[in-house]
Design an enzyme around this catalytic site. Structure first.
Site, PDB file in Angstrom:
ATOM      1  N   GLY A  74       0.373  -1.414  -0.087  1.00  0.00           N
ATOM      2  CA  GLY A  74       0.089  -0.082  -0.334  1.00  0.00           C
ATOM      3  C   GLY A  74       1.041   1.004   0.091  1.00  0.00           C
ATOM      4  O   GLY A  74       0.903   2.397  -0.953  1.00  0.00           O
ATOM      5  N   ARG A  89       7.454   1.479   1.403  1.00  0.00           N
ATOM      6  CA  ARG A  89       7.878   0.379   1.548  1.00  0.00           C
ATOM      7  C   ARG A  89       7.976  -0.260   0.279  1.00  0.00           C
ATOM      8  O   ARG A  89       8.542  -1.205   0.361  1.00  0.00           O
ATOM      9  CB  ARG A  89       6.519  -0.171   1.996  1.00  0.00           C
ATOM     10  CG  ARG A  89       6.773  -2.296   2.382  1.00  0.00           C
ATOM     11  CD  ARG A  89       6.132  -2.056   3.517  1.00  0.00           C
ATOM     12  NE  ARG A  89       6.308  -1.815   4.865  1.00  0.00           N
ATOM     13  CZ  ARG A  89       5.527  -1.190   5.647  1.00  0.00           C
ATOM     14  NH1 ARG A  89       4.590  -0.961   5.481  1.00  0.00           N
ATOM     15  NH2 ARG A  89       6.145  -0.667   6.808  1.00  0.00           N
ATOM     16  N   ARG A 128       2.619  11.465  -8.130  1.00  0.00           N
ATOM     17  CA  ARG A 128       1.881  11.164  -6.948  1.00  0.00           C
ATOM     18  C   ARG A 128       2.378  11.083  -5.698  1.00  0.00           C
ATOM     19  O   ARG A 128       2.455  10.122  -4.995  1.00  0.00           O
ATOM     20  CB  ARG A 128       0.069  10.840  -7.212  1.00  0.00           C
ATOM     21  CG  ARG A 128      -0.725  11.890  -7.878  1.00  0.00           C
ATOM     22  CD  ARG A 128      -2.249  11.061  -7.509  1.00  0.00           C
ATOM     23  NE  ARG A 128      -2.754  11.828  -8.576  1.00  0.00           N
ATOM     24  CZ  ARG A 128      -3.737  12.220  -8.480  1.00  0.00           C
ATOM     25  NH1 ARG A 128      -4.440  12.397  -7.067  1.00  0.00           N
ATOM     26  NH2 ARG A 128      -5.031  13.120  -8.722  1.00  0.00           N
ATOM     27  N   ARG A 154      -0.298  -8.512  -3.802  1.00  0.00           N
ATOM     28  CA  ARG A 154      -0.522  -7.550  -2.953  1.00  0.00           C
ATOM     29  C   ARG A 154       0.048  -7.493  -1.082  1.00  0.00           C
ATOM     30  O   ARG A 154      -0.257  -8.819  -1.245  1.00  0.00           O
ATOM     31  CB  ARG A 154      -1.928  -6.836  -2.682  1.00  0.00           C
ATOM     32  CG  ARG A 154      -1.632  -6.578  -0.888  1.00  0.00           C
ATOM     33  CD  ARG A 154      -3.315  -5.398  -1.066  1.00  0.00           C
ATOM     34  NE  ARG A 154      -3.967  -5.461   0.409  1.00  0.00           N
ATOM     35  CZ  ARG A 154      -3.434  -4.812   0.958  1.00  0.00           C
ATOM     36  NH1 ARG A 154      -2.248  -4.129   0.096  1.00  0.00           N
ATOM     37  NH2 ARG A 154      -3.748  -4.955   2.503  1.00  0.00           N
ATOM     38  N   SER A 200      -0.955  -4.743   5.460  1.00  0.00           N
ATOM     39  CA  SER A 200      -1.292  -5.325   6.255  1.00  0.00           C
ATOM     40  C   SER A 200      -2.576  -5.842   6.940  1.00  0.00           C
ATOM     41  O   SER A 200      -3.246  -5.317   6.522  1.00  0.00           O
ATOM     42  CB  SER A 200      -0.681  -4.592   7.875  1.00  0.00           C
ATOM     43  OG  SER A 200      -1.356  -3.305   7.157  1.00  0.00           O
ATOM     44  N   MET A 260      -8.099  -3.547   3.341  1.00  0.00           N
ATOM     45  CA  MET A 260      -8.884  -2.405   2.409  1.00  0.00           C
ATOM     46  C   MET A 260      -8.600  -2.239   0.952  1.00  0.00           C
ATOM     47  O   MET A 260      -9.479  -1.460  -0.088  1.00  0.00           O
ATOM     48  CB  MET A 260      -8.786  -0.888   3.058  1.00  0.00           C
ATOM     49  CG  MET A 260      -8.387  -0.442   4.425  1.00  0.00           C
ATOM     50  SD  MET A 260      -8.990   1.161   4.701  1.00  0.00           S
ATOM     51  CE  MET A 260     -10.600   1.500   4.510  1.00  0.00           C
ATOM     52  N   SER A 320      -1.024  -6.867  11.851  1.00  0.00           N
ATOM     53  CA  SER A 320      -0.701  -5.731  12.336  1.00  0.00           C
ATOM     54  C   SER A 320      -1.080  -6.043  13.522  1.00  0.00           C
ATOM     55  O   SER A 320      -0.655  -5.550  14.467  1.00  0.00           O
ATOM     56  CB  SER A 320      -0.671  -4.353  11.900  1.00  0.00           C
ATOM     57  OG  SER A 320      -1.771  -4.157  11.418  1.00  0.00           O
ATOM     58  N   ASP A 321      -1.957  -6.282  13.599  1.00  0.00           N
ATOM     59  CA  ASP A 321      -3.308  -5.648  15.185  1.00  0.00           C
ATOM     60  C   ASP A 321      -4.398  -7.009  15.592  1.00  0.00           C
ATOM     61  O   ASP A 321      -4.606  -7.356  14.181  1.00  0.00           O
ATOM     62  CB  ASP A 321      -3.493  -4.449  15.636  1.00  0.00           C
ATOM     63  CG  ASP A 321      -4.833  -3.757  14.190  1.00  0.00           C
ATOM     64  OD1 ASP A 321      -3.535  -3.698  13.205  1.00  0.00           O
ATOM     65  OD2 ASP A 321      -5.465  -3.869  13.961  1.00  0.00           O
ATOM     66  N   ARG A 364       6.071  -3.953  12.255  1.00  0.00           N
ATOM     67  CA  ARG A 364       6.132  -4.036  10.932  1.00  0.00           C
ATOM     68  C   ARG A 364       6.602  -3.912  10.759  1.00  0.00           C
ATOM     69  O   ARG A 364       6.205  -5.126   9.657  1.00  0.00           O
ATOM     70  CB  ARG A 364       4.628  -3.281  10.818  1.00  0.00           C
ATOM     71  CG  ARG A 364       3.028  -3.017  11.173  1.00  0.00           C
ATOM     72  CD  ARG A 364       2.174  -1.901  10.495  1.00  0.00           C
ATOM     73  NE  ARG A 364       1.920  -1.851  12.674  1.00  0.00           N
ATOM     74  CZ  ARG A 364       0.106  -1.266  12.054  1.00  0.00           C
ATOM     75  NH1 ARG A 364      -0.102  -0.299  11.740  1.00  0.00           N
ATOM     76  NH2 ARG A 364       0.032  -0.899  13.163  1.00  0.00           N
TER      77      ARG A 364
HETATM   78  N1  HPA Z   1      -9.020  -2.514   9.227  1.00  0.00           N
HETATM   79  C1  HPA Z   1      -8.829  -1.840   8.293  1.00  0.00           C
HETATM   80  N2  HPA Z   1      -7.402  -2.377   7.333  1.00  0.00           N
HETATM   81  C2  HPA Z   1      -6.076  -2.186   8.498  1.00  0.00           C
HETATM   82  C3  HPA Z   1      -6.503  -3.116  10.079  1.00  0.00           C
HETATM   83  C4  HPA Z   1      -8.418  -2.303   9.955  1.00  0.00           C
HETATM   84  O1  HPA Z   1      -8.470  -2.955  10.877  1.00  0.00           O
HETATM   85  N3  HPA Z   1      -5.607  -3.157  10.694  1.00  0.00           N
HETATM   86  C5  HPA Z   1      -4.564  -3.018   9.336  1.00  0.00           C
HETATM   87  N4  HPA Z   1      -5.446  -2.785   7.939  1.00  0.00           N
END
Ligand code: HPA
Length: 233
Positions: free
Chosen positions: A21, A25, A44, A88, A91, A181, A204-205, A218
């Protein structure tokens, strides 16, 4: 070839491309994992590079966040630059308790709350899925590298900050592994335009257990994901 969003000035884009994304990176991957690197895009600040990994040509480019953004870049890469394999690397927030930060998820399918598919005018719902060829190759490479992966359905969400705090629990009940996303738009473009796509994600979480990583953690967690994606090519 130039498009509204990609200006290569005659530089080449490889048939296989890695798509993080974050454009920085993409730069990090080009500088640290590839040789013979040439930058092919800076429109951009969505940096794109072509280089070599194990003598094979590969490109890497940022996509930005969200389905509209990856939708634009993947459409132009496939239709104007002949890109065939789009991987792709991103995270996600995990939705199942057993998933830990740094775990790698391979998105077999990408459910979505987005309206992206409405453009096709289908008399039903479309199931955005990964290329089986890329998916099976990624799983094999991960096994060979002794990297554990979770393979399954994810959610590509149009919202990071959703007004309905309970929405993710409904997706969790459906066995969704994590939320990101972009994957669903990538899979739909690939299906519609005759290319192959896959999304490999690092946790990532964890939205359920609240486990989190720091920005620097990360970054290092990305290495396993990059190893899988580069060795596939
Ligand atoms: N939501 C959407 N995209 C993400 C999230 C999330 O909680 N964590 C990492 N990318």
């Amino acid at each position: 070839m130039n498009t509204p969003h990609i200006n290569t000035d005659g530089n080449k884009i490889a048939e296989s491309i890695l798509l993080p994304g974050d454009p920085l990176r993409a730069k990090f991957i080009a500088e640290n994992f590839l040789t013979d690197v040439v930058q092919f895009n800076s429109v951009r600040n969505m940096f794109g590079f072509t280089g070599k990994y194990n003598e094979k040509e590969v490109s890497v480019m940022g996509t930005g966040m969200g389905m509209p953004s990856i939708g634009i870049y993947s459409y132009e890469l496939i239709t104007k630059f002949g890109v065939k394999n789009l991987i792709r690397i991103g995270s996600c927030g995990a939705l199942q308790e057993n998933l830990k930060v740094y775990d790698v998820i391979i998105a077999q399918g990408a459910s979505t709350n987005s309206n992206y598919a409405s453009q096709y005018g289908l008399p039903g719902t479309f199931a955005p899925i990964a290329s089986y060829e890329l998916l099976s190759k990624a799983v094999k490479v991960a096994n060979d590298l002794n990297i554990d992966v979770h393979v399954g359905n994810i959610l590509s969400s149009d919202t990071f900050y959703d007004d309905n705090a309970e929405a993710h629990l409904l997706w969790k009940k459906m066995g969704i592994l994590g939320i990101e996303m972009e994957a669903a738009a990538l899979y739909m473009n690939a299906a519609r335009l005759g290319a192959k796509a896959l999304s490999i994600l690092t946790v990532s979480d964890n939205i359920i257990t609240k486990e989190e990583t720091t920005a620097s953690e990360r970054q290092s967690a990305f290495v396993n994901m990059m190893k899988i994606s580069l060795e596939m090519i």
